[in-house]
Design an enzyme around this catalytic site. Structure first.
Site, PDB file in Angstrom:
ATOM      1  N   ASP A 353    -105.082  17.759 -87.185  1.00 47.44           N
ATOM      2  CA  ASP A 353    -104.084  17.474 -88.214  1.00 47.44           C
ATOM      3  C   ASP A 353    -104.452  18.169 -89.512  1.00 47.44           C
ATOM      4  O   ASP A 353    -105.278  17.694 -90.274  1.00 47.44           O
ATOM      5  CB  ASP A 353    -103.925  15.962 -88.380  1.00 47.44           C
ATOM      6  CG  ASP A 353    -103.251  15.371 -87.164  1.00 47.44           C
ATOM      7  OD1 ASP A 353    -102.041  15.591 -87.007  1.00 47.44           O
ATOM      8  OD2 ASP A 353    -103.928  14.741 -86.354  1.00 47.44           O
ATOM      9  N   THR A 354    -103.790  19.293 -89.724  1.00 54.83           N
ATOM     10  CA  THR A 354    -104.107  20.214 -90.798  1.00 54.83           C
ATOM     11  C   THR A 354    -102.828  20.956 -91.146  1.00 54.83           C
ATOM     12  O   THR A 354    -101.924  21.060 -90.325  1.00 54.83           O
ATOM     13  CB  THR A 354    -105.182  21.224 -90.320  1.00 54.83           C
ATOM     14  OG1 THR A 354    -106.365  20.513 -89.971  1.00 54.83           O
ATOM     15  CG2 THR A 354    -105.502  22.282 -91.350  1.00 54.83           C
ATOM     16  N   ILE A 355    -102.740  21.497 -92.352  1.00 55.37           N
ATOM     17  CA  ILE A 355    -101.630  22.396 -92.674  1.00 55.37           C
ATOM     18  C   ILE A 355    -102.189  23.738 -93.097  1.00 55.37           C
ATOM     19  O   ILE A 355    -103.285  23.815 -93.658  1.00 55.37           O
ATOM     20  CB  ILE A 355    -100.690  21.826 -93.774  1.00 55.37           C
ATOM     21  CG1 ILE A 355    -101.425  21.694 -95.127  1.00 55.37           C
ATOM     22  CG2 ILE A 355    -100.096  20.506 -93.334  1.00 55.37           C
ATOM     23  CD1 ILE A 355    -101.259  22.836 -96.081  1.00 55.37           C
TER      24      ILE A 355
END
Length: 544
Positions: A353-355
């Site tokens: 979960d990263t952007i």
């Protein structure tokens, strides 16, 4: 074989912001249209991303960036990766009967580095005041925004985790449930936290009300975070590391990130004529999957916080070593074990979960920026009335005190998130693909798509990918965009293939921007997420 794409790349003589949520990308474009540069736009975009995709990023996490300065041709690397609190020690965890790092608890909370990263980027390379850069995020947090489709689905799947923490339940489950796609979500607590940063810069986060709230949450859970741990943290400007790949130079950030694994993988892949093998051919994919195993084994063996341990970067990237390691790849059989046994104590959490976002401005400056709270909603611990969750990045430490990545006070753990950059002549590409330990292998595949197969940046992002989420064995996930007969051939070589439907989050999702020296700029955002590459509008209307 060519790749069928769902989108065309964006082209303009002005700037472009590519992000995994269009409202965030548009916020960055607004900053460009206000006269800001690529750094200003990247900060504005990231601030909105923390609101609109809260399970993946936010001011409770860390930040890394590579900035290309068009005027000088210089690359700037920023590591804004927080350290462990001074009181977080192996002895403390062992006193709690823990024999390995927990996957998510207050003892996995390291100092969040994102806000310090914004402050450092703006002070050194930005042009606009912080208040301007956070204006869109504050507006959307107060007024609300419609939750986009992919983000809504991920959010809903995390309901049980959010229900387990009162602060997360209050902040992220309004009315007792996750917001549905198209429903308006507001986060006034986050707006207040962002206003403090707009007014006071980094002091608005690492001191005062927000810092007090972080420390209160830590005390309540038995953590050790102190005022000094927060106030004394500083990001680090670093020189990107690089390798060459068939005439291109590819850059990553140095340890403590996994970026070196992408470069190691490319060095190994260079020993094989992938272009002659053909796109999505059995021989090409087999060579890349095996290269991933060898590259990650070395990365896991040696990478830690370079302030605490000697990481032999030059030796690891030696082309002679790569040729020796490439010779270990059996063209007729998948290897099952290449990881050193010393890593038994290291968590194998994927932490996807990263952007990732990338920006190019009208002058050709490029920002490649990645930001994360590690696993979904991090720890789900929301400091009182703050509007954001604290990450669990410390889960990637090991308690093996002989290892370079061993937990120690004021030390930074091995980090999965990596921005990237590549260039050849007048062509410059800022790119990244998020997704935990998927990232380095996805970077290498993107580079091969550009270099070996001649794809444009949109095609290179959309092409079917593989990912091996573990560090041992022959398991590998392969996207259904890879032909069925190739997947069957890989299985015949001993790969334990799991076929994943197209356009899921398993393979991460990325963005890219490019200049080619012609004065035209290009942007790409892949359809595995809600994102878009949005161009800047020219100044055709005068102020009235």
């Amino acid at each position: 074989m060519s790749v069928v794409v769902g989108r065309s790349r964006v082209a303009t003589k002005y700037g472009i912001v590519a992000a995994s949520q269009p409202l965030a990308a548009r916020a960055g474009v607004q900053v460009l249209e206000r006269g800001g540069n690529a750094v200003d736009a990247a900060i504005a975009t990231n601030a909105v991303m923390g609101l609109v995709e809260p399970q993946s990023n936010g001011i409770g996490g860390d930040l890394f960036a590579i900035v290309y300065e068009a005027r000088t041709g210089r690359l700037h690397g920023l590591n804004s990766h927080g350290w462990a609190p001074r009181g977080l020690t192996p002895a403390l965890l062992k006193s709690l009967c823990l024999t390995e790092m927990p996957s998510s608890s207050i003892h996995t909370v390291t100092v969040p580095g994102a806000v310090a990263g914004w402050d450092a980027l703006r002070a050194r390379l930005g042009t606009l005041p912080m208040a301007d850069l956070l204006a869109a995020a504050i507006f959307y947090a107060d007024e609300g925004f419609p939750v986009s489709d992919v983000i809504a689905a991920h959010w809903a799947a995390l309901t049980e985790k959010l229900e387990s923490e009162p602060g997360a339940r209050k902040t992220y489950l309004p009315g007792g449930r996750a917001p549905r796609a198209g429903e308006v979500f507001r986060n006034p607590d986050l707006a207040r936290s962002l206003r403090l940063i707009a007014q006071r810069g980094r002091a608005g986060f690492y001191e005062g009300r927000t810092a007090d709230a972080i420390r209160a949450a830590s005390r309540e859970k038995g953590g050790t975070m102190t005022a000094a741990d927060l106030a004394e943290f500083e990001p680090e400007w670093v020189d990107p590391i690089s390798t060459t790949y068939r005439g291109w130079t590819v850059y990553e950030l140095p340890p403590s990130t996994q970026g070196i694994a992408a470069l190691l993988m490319l060095n190994l892949m260079e020993a094989f004529p992938l272009g002659d093998y053909g796109f999505h051919s059995t021989r090409a994919l087999h060579a890349m999957i095996e290269a991933k195993k060898l590259a990650y084994a070395d990365m896991l063996r040696y990478v830690g916080d370079a302030r605490f341990a000697v990481v032999p970067v030059a030796a690891m990237l030696d082309k002679g070593l790569a040729r020796q390691r490439a010779a270990l790849i059996d063209p007729m059989r998948a290897a099952r074990e290449v990881e050193p046994s010393v890593f038994d104590g290291l968590t194998t959490s994927v932490g996807g979960d990263t952007i990732y976002l990338s920006v190019i401005d009208r002058h050709g400056n490029i920002v490649s920026l990645i930001q994360s709270i590690f696993e979904s909603f991090g720890t789900a611990i929301v400091p009182p009335d703050s509007g954001f969750a604290l990450h669990n990045r410390g889960a990637l430490f090991t308690l093996d005190e002989t290892h370079p990545n061993a937990l120690a006070p004021r030390k930074r753990p091995l980090h999965t998130i990596i921005p990237a950059f590549m260039e050849k002549g007048d062509t410059h590409i800022g790119f990244g693909i998020m997704g935990g330990f998927n990232q380095a292998q996805a970077h290498a595949q993107f580079v091969a798509n550009i270099v070996d197969y001649g794809f444009d940046i949109q095609q290179a992002l959309e092409a079917g990918r593989f990912t091996k989420p573990t560090f041992a064995g022959a398991d590998v996930n392969v996207e259904a965009l890879v032909p069925e007969e190739v997947r069957e051939d890989l299985a015949a070589l001993g790969h334990e293939v799991t076929t994943i439907p197209p356009r899921t989050g398993v393979f991460g999702h990325g963005q890219a921007v490019m200049s080619d020296g012609s004065g035209v700029h290009f942007g790409a955002s892949e359809p595995r997420h809600d994102g878009a590459a949005i161009p800047e509008a020219p100044p055709i209307f005068s102020e009235r």
